[in-house]
Design an enzyme around this catalytic site. Structure first.
Site, short mmCIF file in Angstrom:
data_model
loop_
_atom_site.label_atom_id
_atom_site.label_comp_id
_atom_site.label_asym_id
_atom_site.label_seq_id
_atom_site.Cartn_x
_atom_site.Cartn_y
_atom_site.Cartn_z
N HIS A 193 3.11 6.31 5.92
CA HIS A 193 3.54 4.94 6.21
C HIS A 193 2.87 4.47 7.50
O HIS A 193 2.87 5.20 8.49
CB HIS A 193 5.07 4.91 6.36
CG HIS A 193 5.59 3.54 6.66
ND1 HIS A 193 5.67 2.55 5.71
CD2 HIS A 193 6.01 2.98 7.82
CE1 HIS A 193 6.13 1.45 6.28
NE2 HIS A 193 6.35 1.69 7.55
N ILE A 225 8.32 0.31 -4.73
CA ILE A 225 9.55 0.99 -4.35
C ILE A 225 10.07 1.77 -5.55
O ILE A 225 10.07 1.27 -6.67
CB ILE A 225 10.60 -0.03 -3.86
CG1 ILE A 225 10.11 -0.67 -2.55
CG2 ILE A 225 11.96 0.63 -3.67
CD1 ILE A 225 11.01 -1.79 -2.05
N LEU A 226 10.50 3.00 -5.31
CA LEU A 226 10.93 3.91 -6.39
C LEU A 226 12.46 3.99 -6.42
O LEU A 226 13.11 4.07 -5.38
CB LEU A 226 10.33 5.29 -6.16
CG LEU A 226 8.79 5.30 -6.23
CD1 LEU A 226 8.22 6.54 -5.55
CD2 LEU A 226 8.31 5.19 -7.67
N ASP A 259 11.43 4.63 3.36
CA ASP A 259 10.75 5.02 4.61
C ASP A 259 11.70 5.66 5.62
O ASP A 259 11.51 5.51 6.83
CB ASP A 259 10.03 3.80 5.23
CG ASP A 259 8.88 3.30 4.37
OD1 ASP A 259 8.25 4.12 3.69
OD2 ASP A 259 8.62 2.09 4.38
N THR A 309 -7.71 5.33 10.59
CA THR A 309 -8.53 6.51 10.97
C THR A 309 -7.62 7.70 11.31
O THR A 309 -7.97 8.84 10.97
CB THR A 309 -9.46 6.22 12.17
OG1 THR A 309 -8.66 5.88 13.30
CG2 THR A 309 -10.42 5.10 11.87
N MET A 329 2.41 1.23 -3.62
CA MET A 329 3.09 -0.01 -3.20
C MET A 329 4.34 -0.37 -4.00
O MET A 329 4.85 -1.48 -3.86
CB MET A 329 2.10 -1.19 -3.24
CG MET A 329 0.97 -1.08 -2.24
SD MET A 329 1.47 -0.81 -0.52
CE MET A 329 2.32 -2.36 -0.22
N1 NHR Z 1 10.51 4.60 -2.64
C1 NHR Z 1 11.57 5.18 -2.09
N2 NHR Z 1 12.69 5.27 -2.83
N3 NHR Z 1 11.59 5.68 -0.84
C2 NHR Z 1 10.50 5.57 -0.07
O1 NHR Z 1 10.53 6.07 1.15
C3 NHR Z 1 9.33 4.94 -0.58
C4 NHR Z 1 9.38 4.47 -1.93
C5 NHR Z 1 8.27 3.82 -2.48
C6 NHR Z 1 7.14 3.61 -1.74
C7 NHR Z 1 5.90 3.64 0.42
C8 NHR Z 1 6.31 2.50 1.38
C9 NHR Z 1 5.39 2.39 2.58
O2 NHR Z 1 4.87 3.40 3.05
C10 NHR Z 1 7.09 4.03 -0.40
C11 NHR Z 1 8.18 4.71 0.16
C12 NHR Z 1 6.19 -0.46 -1.02
C13 NHR Z 1 7.16 -1.29 -0.49
C14 NHR Z 1 7.50 -2.60 -1.17
O3 NHR Z 1 8.24 -3.39 -0.62
C15 NHR Z 1 7.84 -0.88 0.64
C16 NHR Z 1 7.55 0.34 1.22
C17 NHR Z 1 6.57 1.18 0.69
C18 NHR Z 1 5.89 0.77 -0.42
N4 NHR Z 1 6.97 -2.88 -2.40
C19 NHR Z 1 7.24 -4.06 -3.20
C20 NHR Z 1 8.16 -3.72 -4.40
O4 NHR Z 1 8.82 -4.68 -4.88
C21 NHR Z 1 5.97 -4.62 -3.77
C22 NHR Z 1 5.00 -5.04 -2.72
C23 NHR Z 1 3.58 -5.30 -3.22
O5 NHR Z 1 3.26 -5.03 -4.38
O6 NHR Z 1 2.76 -5.69 -2.38
O7 NHR Z 1 8.19 -2.56 -4.86
O8 NHR Z 1 5.23 1.28 3.13
C1 GAR Z 2 -2.69 2.81 4.31
O1 GAR Z 2 -2.75 2.23 5.57
C2 GAR Z 2 -1.26 3.25 4.03
O2 GAR Z 2 -0.59 3.78 5.13
C3 GAR Z 2 -0.65 1.95 3.62
O3 GAR Z 2 -1.62 1.29 2.84
C4 GAR Z 2 -2.92 1.76 3.21
C5 GAR Z 2 -3.57 2.35 1.99
O4 GAR Z 2 -4.91 2.62 2.22
N1 GAR Z 2 0.55 2.17 2.86
C6 GAR Z 2 1.44 1.22 2.67
O5 GAR Z 2 1.39 0.16 3.22
C7 GAR Z 2 2.53 1.60 1.70
N2 GAR Z 2 3.39 0.49 1.55
P1 GAR Z 2 -5.72 3.57 1.22
O6 GAR Z 2 -5.45 3.11 -0.18
O7 GAR Z 2 -7.16 3.35 1.62
O8 GAR Z 2 -5.26 4.99 1.45
#
Ligand code: NHR
Ligand code: GAR
Length: 194
Positions: free
Chosen positions: A108, A91-92, A144, A171, A89
Site C-alpha cells: 500500500h 476491495i475484497l 489496509d 522505487t 484495485m
Molecule cells: N480487501 C480487503 N478486504 N482488505 C484489504 O486490506 C485490501 C483489499 C483489497 C485491496 C489494496 C488497497 C490498497 O493498497 C487492497 C487491500 C482498492 C481500493 C478501492 O477503494 C482500496 C484499497 C485498496 C485497493 N477500490 C475501489 C473498489 O470499489 C475501486 C477503485 C478503482 O477501481 O480505482 O473496490 O490501496
Molecule cells: C503501486 O504504487 C501500489 O502501491 C499501488 O498502485 C501502484 C501499482 O503499481 N497500489 C494501490 O494503490 C492499491 N490500491 P504497479 O502496478 O506498477 O505495481
C-alpha cells in the site's frame, strides 16, 4: 519452495520486482499473475516472463461475490501457498479474505495507519507531510489494516506533485516488497523497516 500467485490491476512493476527476486532467490515459484482488468499492462509483462496469466473482468459480473468466485477458481487451480496483491484495485469481501487469510499480502502506497484507501499521495501532500512511503501488510477484512510486515520511507520534497511523489515511493516499493516476501515465505513475520 512456496507457490506464489500475484494479483494486479495495472502496470505490474511491483509484480515484476517480486518475480525477479523470486527468480534470484530460488525460494518460491510464481504460479499465476491474475488481473481484474484484461487490459492491465502487467499481464503481458508476466506472460513475457513465462508466467501463466488470467484475466477476470469484474465488470462482467453482477456483484463482488460472483467476481470473486470466478477469481478464486483461477487462483485455486494454480494452488498457491501465498497470494500477493500488487497494485490490485478491487476491495475484497470477507468471504474471499477467509479463504486466503494468513497467506495474503498487500503493498500500500502510504505509511499505514496513515491514509488507508485511495489517493494516498494527494492526501500526504495536502496534509503537508514531510515524509511518505509504503507499507506491506497482511490482508484482512479491514481495508489496509492488517498486521504490518514492512515499511519504507522517503522524503516529501519541495515542489512535489502527486506524480513525483508516487514515483519516489514506487522505487522503494520495489525494494521493500521482495524483502518482505522472502521473509514471509520463510515463515518470518518480523517487520522490515527501510
Ligand atoms: N480487501 C480487503 N478486504 N482488505 C484489504 O486490506 C485490501 C483489499 C483489497 C485491496 C489494496 C488497497 C490498497 O493498497 C487492497 C487491500 C482498492 C481500493 C478501492 O477503494 C482500496 C484499497 C485498496 C485497493 N477500490 C475501489 C473498489 O470499489 C475501486 C477503485 C478503482 O477501481 O480505482 O473496490 O490501496
Ligand atoms: C503501486 O504504487 C501500489 O502501491 C499501488 O498502485 C501502484 C501499482 O503499481 N497500489 C494501490 O494503490 C492499491 N490500491 P504497479 O502496478 O506498477 O505495481
Amino acid at each position: 519452495m512456496k507457490r506464489v500467485a500475484i494479483l494486479i490491476s495495472g502496470g505490474g512493476s511491483n509484480m515484476l520486482a517480486l518475480v525477479r527476486d523470486i527468480g534470484q532467490g530460488g525460494y518460491a515459484t510464481p504460479v499465476l499473475v491474475a488481473s481484474n482488468d484484461p487490459e492491465a499492462k502487467g499481464l503481458e509483462k508476466a506472460a513475457a516472463q513465462g508466467i501463466p496469466t488470467a484475466a477476470v473482468d469484474h465488470r462482467a459480473f453482477p456483484n463482488r461475490e460472483s467476481f470473486e468466485a470466478a477469481l478464486a477458481e483461477k487462483i485455486d487451480a494454480a494452488q498457491p501457498d501465498i497470494l500477493c496483491l500488487a497494485g490490485f484495485m478491487r476491495i475484497l469481501t470477507p468471504g474471499f479474505i477467509r479463504r486466503y487469510e494468513g497467506r495474503m499480502l498487500n503493498i500500500h502506497p502510504s505509511l499505514l495507519p496513515k491514509y488507508p484507501g485511495l489517493h494516498t499521495h494527494a492526501r500526504a501532500l495536502a496534509a503537508g507531510d514531510r515524509e511518505a512511503g509504503c507499507t506491506v501488510h497482511e490482508v484482512t477484512a479491514d481495508l489496509d489494516a492488517g498486521p504490518i510486515l514492512g515499511q519504507a520511507r522517503v522524503p516529501v520534497l519541495p515542489g512535489d506533485t502527486e506524480n513525483s511523489l508516487a514515483a519516489r515511493v514506487l522505487t522503494v516499493e520495489h525494494q521493500l516488497y521482495p524483502q518482505v516476501l522472502r521473509r514471509f515465505a520463510a515463515g518470518d513475520r518480523t517487520p522490515i523497516l527501510l
